[in-house]
Design a protein around this motif. Sequence first.
Motif, PDB file in Angstrom:
ATOM      1  N   GLY A 193       0.801  -1.218   0.000  1.00 31.79           N
ATOM      2  CA  GLY A 193       0.000   0.000   0.000  1.00 31.79           C
ATOM      3  C   GLY A 193       0.835   1.269   0.000  1.00 31.79           C
ATOM      4  O   GLY A 193       1.999   1.271   0.410  1.00 31.79           O
ATOM      5  N   ASP A 252      -0.717   4.153   1.362  1.00 33.32           N
ATOM      6  CA  ASP A 252      -1.287   4.945   2.451  1.00 33.32           C
ATOM      7  C   ASP A 252      -0.633   4.578   3.783  1.00 33.32           C
ATOM      8  O   ASP A 252      -1.018   3.610   4.434  1.00 33.32           O
ATOM      9  N   PHE A 269      -0.845   5.922   6.580  1.00 28.27           N
ATOM     10  CA  PHE A 269      -1.739   6.051   7.733  1.00 28.27           C
ATOM     11  C   PHE A 269      -2.292   4.687   8.151  1.00 28.27           C
ATOM     12  O   PHE A 269      -2.586   4.463   9.329  1.00 28.27           O
ATOM     13  N   GLN A 270      -2.398   3.772   7.197  1.00 28.13           N
ATOM     14  CA  GLN A 270      -2.914   2.429   7.501  1.00 28.13           C
ATOM     15  C   GLN A 270      -1.986   1.645   8.423  1.00 28.13           C
ATOM     16  O   GLN A 270      -2.383   0.642   9.019  1.00 28.13           O
ATOM     17  N   ASN A 324      -1.238   2.443  11.171  1.00 33.15           N
ATOM     18  CA  ASN A 324      -1.830   2.525  12.507  1.00 33.15           C
ATOM     19  C   ASN A 324      -2.651   1.281  12.825  1.00 33.15           C
ATOM     20  O   ASN A 324      -2.935   1.001  13.993  1.00 33.15           O
ATOM     21  N   TYR A 325      -3.027   0.543  11.774  1.00 30.44           N
ATOM     22  CA  TYR A 325      -3.963  -0.560  11.959  1.00 30.44           C
ATOM     23  C   TYR A 325      -3.451  -1.922  11.506  1.00 30.44           C
ATOM     24  O   TYR A 325      -3.780  -2.939  12.111  1.00 30.44           O
ATOM     25  N   HIS A 326      -2.659  -1.942  10.453  1.00 27.43           N
ATOM     26  CA  HIS A 326      -2.221  -3.236   9.924  1.00 27.43           C
ATOM     27  C   HIS A 326      -1.014  -3.030   9.001  1.00 27.43           C
ATOM     28  O   HIS A 326      -0.758  -1.904   8.552  1.00 27.43           O
ATOM     29  N   ILE A 366       1.172  -2.879   5.643  1.00 32.17           N
ATOM     30  CA  ILE A 366       0.824  -2.545   4.263  1.00 32.17           C
ATOM     31  C   ILE A 366       1.803  -3.182   3.278  1.00 32.17           C
ATOM     32  O   ILE A 366       1.705  -2.968   2.069  1.00 32.17           O
ATOM     33  N   HIS A 418       5.167  -0.207  12.949  1.00 30.68           N
ATOM     34  CA  HIS A 418       4.227   0.774  13.498  1.00 30.68           C
ATOM     35  C   HIS A 418       4.976   1.780  14.374  1.00 30.68           C
ATOM     36  O   HIS A 418       4.727   2.985  14.330  1.00 30.68           O
ATOM     37  N   TYR A 423       6.875   4.156  12.153  1.00 36.92           N
ATOM     38  CA  TYR A 423       5.941   5.122  11.554  1.00 36.92           C
ATOM     39  C   TYR A 423       5.632   6.239  12.539  1.00 36.92           C
ATOM     40  O   TYR A 423       5.643   7.421  12.182  1.00 36.92           O
TER      41      TYR A 423
END
Length: 200
Positions: free
Chosen positions: A132, A134, A136-137, A139-141, A143, A180, A183
């Motif tokens: 990916g 993005d 920002f993703q 933060n969740y999983h 990429i 994470h 990031y």
Amino acid sequence: MLPKITVVTVVYNGILTLDATIKSVISQTYSNLEYIVVDGGSTDGTLELLKKYNSQISIIISEKDDGLYDAMNKGIALSTGEWICFMNCGDIFSSCNVLTFIFENNDWTKADIIYGDAIQIDGRRKKLIVAGYDLFQLNYHPIYRHNASFVRTQIHKLFFIRFEFAKRKSTMPWYFYIIHHLYKADAKFVKVNCVICSYL
């Protein structure tokens, strides 16, 4: 001068898939390559296979460890390259020109993590895993796949060994926990339009 790239392979009793991994690394056309293999004390013929490639592997260590992530940390500690890629047992570079494509004609002075796409192999089926854009993703999983990335060695040594994430208890995959964290620390992620590896 081209930056030195360290490729680390972690293996334990991987005789069935290790040969393909080694060949994919040593066949790279990139000239400034360090290859480290960390074996967990295999008993299935893995060590005999490694001896076959002794002259083409920079460092081979074989000893009991505390699992995959402990072995990865050992590889990080031994690395002398500017960038590290984990191409563990069963993983292979997508072509012999991957490192050349990424590092020979690009300026990565403003990047901390370089990542790309991967191919997942399940028997005869192959699935493209598109990384990916993005961030920002994160933060969740995840990429991208960790074996489809190159991380600055100095960052690996700071965040992987000093804080010993491998020993932390978390519901998140260990490697994603690290990414994470990077990031959140404003590390610079850059995606390349390239399939970096295939993995089982």
